[in-house]
Design a protein around this motif. Structure first.
Motif, PDB file in Angstrom:
ATOM      1  N   MET A  51       1.226  -1.088  -0.282  1.00 47.64           N
ATOM      2  CA  MET A  51      -0.119  -0.229  -0.389  1.00 47.64           C
ATOM      3  C   MET A  51       1.028   1.455   0.068  1.00 47.64           C
ATOM      4  O   MET A  51       0.640   2.038  -0.163  1.00 47.64           O
ATOM      5  CB  MET A  51      -1.172   0.007   0.948  1.00 47.64           C
ATOM      6  CG  MET A  51      -2.059  -1.008   1.120  1.00 47.64           C
ATOM      7  SD  MET A  51      -3.200  -1.324   0.062  1.00 47.64           S
ATOM      8  CE  MET A  51      -3.941   1.164   0.071  1.00 47.64           C
ATOM      9  N   ALA A  52       2.565   1.021   0.989  1.00 48.91           N
ATOM     10  CA  ALA A  52       2.923   2.145   0.481  1.00 48.91           C
ATOM     11  C   ALA A  52       3.511   2.957  -0.323  1.00 48.91           C
ATOM     12  O   ALA A  52       3.592   3.449  -1.024  1.00 48.91           O
ATOM     13  CB  ALA A  52       4.139   2.163   1.716  1.00 48.91           C
ATOM     14  N   SER A  53       3.605   1.888  -1.216  1.00 50.69           N
ATOM     15  CA  SER A  53       5.166   1.714  -2.815  1.00 50.69           C
ATOM     16  C   SER A  53       4.485   2.788  -3.233  1.00 50.69           C
ATOM     17  O   SER A  53       5.510   3.608  -4.165  1.00 50.69           O
ATOM     18  CB  SER A  53       4.504   0.571  -3.087  1.00 50.69           C
ATOM     19  OG  SER A  53       5.262   0.614  -4.931  1.00 50.69           O
ATOM     20  N   PRO A  54       3.268   2.988  -3.433  1.00 52.60           N
ATOM     21  CA  PRO A  54       3.267   4.768  -4.756  1.00 52.60           C
ATOM     22  C   PRO A  54       3.600   5.792  -4.000  1.00 52.60           C
ATOM     23  O   PRO A  54       3.499   6.248  -5.043  1.00 52.60           O
ATOM     24  CB  PRO A  54       1.496   4.949  -4.535  1.00 52.60           C
ATOM     25  CG  PRO A  54       0.619   3.117  -4.123  1.00 52.60           C
ATOM     26  CD  PRO A  54       2.175   2.626  -3.604  1.00 52.60           C
ATOM     27  N   ALA A  55       3.735   5.671  -3.200  1.00 52.82           N
ATOM     28  CA  ALA A  55       4.021   6.970  -1.978  1.00 52.82           C
ATOM     29  C   ALA A  55       5.215   7.335  -1.908  1.00 52.82           C
ATOM     30  O   ALA A  55       5.986   7.993  -1.532  1.00 52.82           O
ATOM     31  CB  ALA A  55       2.853   7.461  -0.961  1.00 52.82           C
TER      32      ALA A  55
END
Length: 452
Positions: A51-55
């Motif tokens: 979930m954190a990857s795009p940010a």
């Protein structure tokens, strides 16, 4: 004149030791059959990474989230036996599949969770294209409460990152993930610097001598009655077995999360009663002796700022040793299982009252009580008989065994040594309580950050 130990005390101590061996042997054996918390923790971390990857900026993405967060999450989910996998994890695993056939195979199973059946039908029926401007309606608005399930389902239906990823959620999770990953690294690095500094001071022979150890009048028989009889037999076995069933009808008035947390609080509080009563009676027997200025247990609360500084330094310096112990265990032993169920309660709970009850138990009551017994009474008594280092090692081993978990025994033993050294080097008990509370509090905070 040497005081003769009454025969009844000696017999009670021997009986308590035998019962303690049986209780600990059974408890340690049962810990092998208890589910391990490590796989669930790894899965939750992998979910956060996805979930954190795009940010995460591309320049540091490889270091923080790896090269293939989706594949790592899918690999962890595939390690769960299909007959044991929960409905939510099954659906997520299906949405992460590249093969349509594999996805259909995973989804063509009746789901017990009725809230997922609508999503199951949508994922199985791809006969018509979806209008992704209305994807929230297509996937059911309830999924917005589960960002991971929403995101993976959206991608599985062909949605773009702009539609499927809530950037604010991704940013928040990335911040939590960085906090979880950087804190151990920062603490370990600072702890190593403090250890090097302490070693250098020792080499230069400029370290301050430890305070004189108070010669406590506890006998080994009395310590055996306190730890084996009071802490184990009465505290860990008898009192909780009596009090928890009696208090259960009152707890049933509360919702399930609060009920579980109350059971933990009441059970642990019940465990403290017998050893505290025994310790109080033992201390009363010293009334005819001259009482030390800081008391027999040498709490030494003031100055508080010094206690806090000593506790933080102790926590930082023991951190590298605990991490190395955990790494060696995983390298040579793997995952022995037997995790403390309390960890799962903290990770899974979303109820603020339930979390507050667990916080009081783990960060306030447990450190104060355990340090009172193991470093307040037991360590000085053992050190009087076996020397300072012998007292530290034996008390740390008893402390680790008392938690009845084979998997947690080595790290707890190392932590117990650190707490014992702090007790002797500071000459006070209160810094040990703060260090223990800090240790539990950091663990509690990390679990909250990992929670959904």
């Amino acid at each position: 004149m040497r005081q003769v130990t009454p025969a009844w005390k000696l017999l009670a101590a021997v009986f308590s030791v035998l019962l303690t061996i049986l209780v600990w042997q059974q408890g340690l054996q049962e810990s092998f059959s208890r589910p391990s918390f490590a796989p669930k923790l790894s899965l939750r971390q992998s979910e956060m990474v996805f979930m954190a990857s795009p940010a995460v900026p591309n320049s540091v993405k490889e270091y923080l989230v790896g090269v293939d967060p989706k594949g790592a999450l899918r690999e962890l989910l595939e390690q769960i036996p299909l007959e044991e996998i929960e409905d939510r994890e099954r659906v997520i695993l299906a949405t992460l599949q590249e093969s349509e056939n594999k996805r259909a195979e995973l989804l063509q199973v009746p789901l017990q969770d009725t809230s997922l059946k609508n999503l199951q039908e949508i994922l199985l029926d791809k006969s018509s294209p979806y209008d992704f401007s209305l994807v929230e309606t297509s996937l059911d608005l309830n999924l917005k409460n589960d960002p991971l399930l929403f995101t993976t389902s959206c991608f599985a239906l062909g949605g773009s990152e702009d539609i499927c990823v809530d950037q604010q959620v991704s940013n928040n999770i990335a911040l939590r993930l960085v906090s979880i990953q950087l804190l151990p690294v920062f603490a370990t690095g600072l702890g190593l610097l403090l250890l090097i500094r302490q070693l250098w001071i020792g080499i230069r022979k400029k370290s301050k001598p430890w305070p004189l150890l108070l010669k406590v009048p506890f006998s080994l028989v009395e310590m055996t009655l306190l730890v084996c009889g009071g802490f184990v037999v009465l505290g860990e076995v008898l009192f909780p077995a009596l009090i928890i069933p009696l208090s259960s009808p009152l707890m049933n008035f509360f919702s399930s999360p609060i009920n579980e947390s109350l059971k933990v609080l009441v059970g642990y509080s019940a465990m403290t009663i017998p050893p505290l009563v025994i310790l109080r009676q033992q201390l009363k027997s010293f009334d005819n002796l001259e009482r030390p200025r800081q008391g027999w247990l040498q709490w030494g609360i003031n100055p508080i700022n010094t206690s806090v500084l000593q506790a933080v330094n102790g926590w930082l310096m023991v951190m590298p040793f605990v991490l190395i112990t955990g790494w060696l265990m995983s390298l040579f032993w793997g995952d022995p299982g037997g995790s403390n169920p309390l960890l799962d309660l903290v990770l899974s709970s979303h109820n603020l009252v339930a979390l507050l009850l667990l916080l009081i138990t783990t960060v306030v009551i447990a450190p104060a009580f355990e340090e009172l017994i193991f470093r307040g009474a037991l360590l000085p008594a053992l050190a009087t008989k076996f020397g300072r280092y012998g007292g530290v090692i034996i008390s740390a081993l008893v402390f680790a065994l008392a938690h009845l978990s084979v998997g947690e025994l080595p790290p707890l033993f190392v932590l117990g040594i650190g707490l014992g050294i702090l007790r002797l080097s500071s000459g006070r008990l209160f810094p040990c309580v703060i260090m223990h509370s800090l240790w539990n509090g950091i663990t509690f905070t990390n679990l909250l950050l990992l929670g959904r």
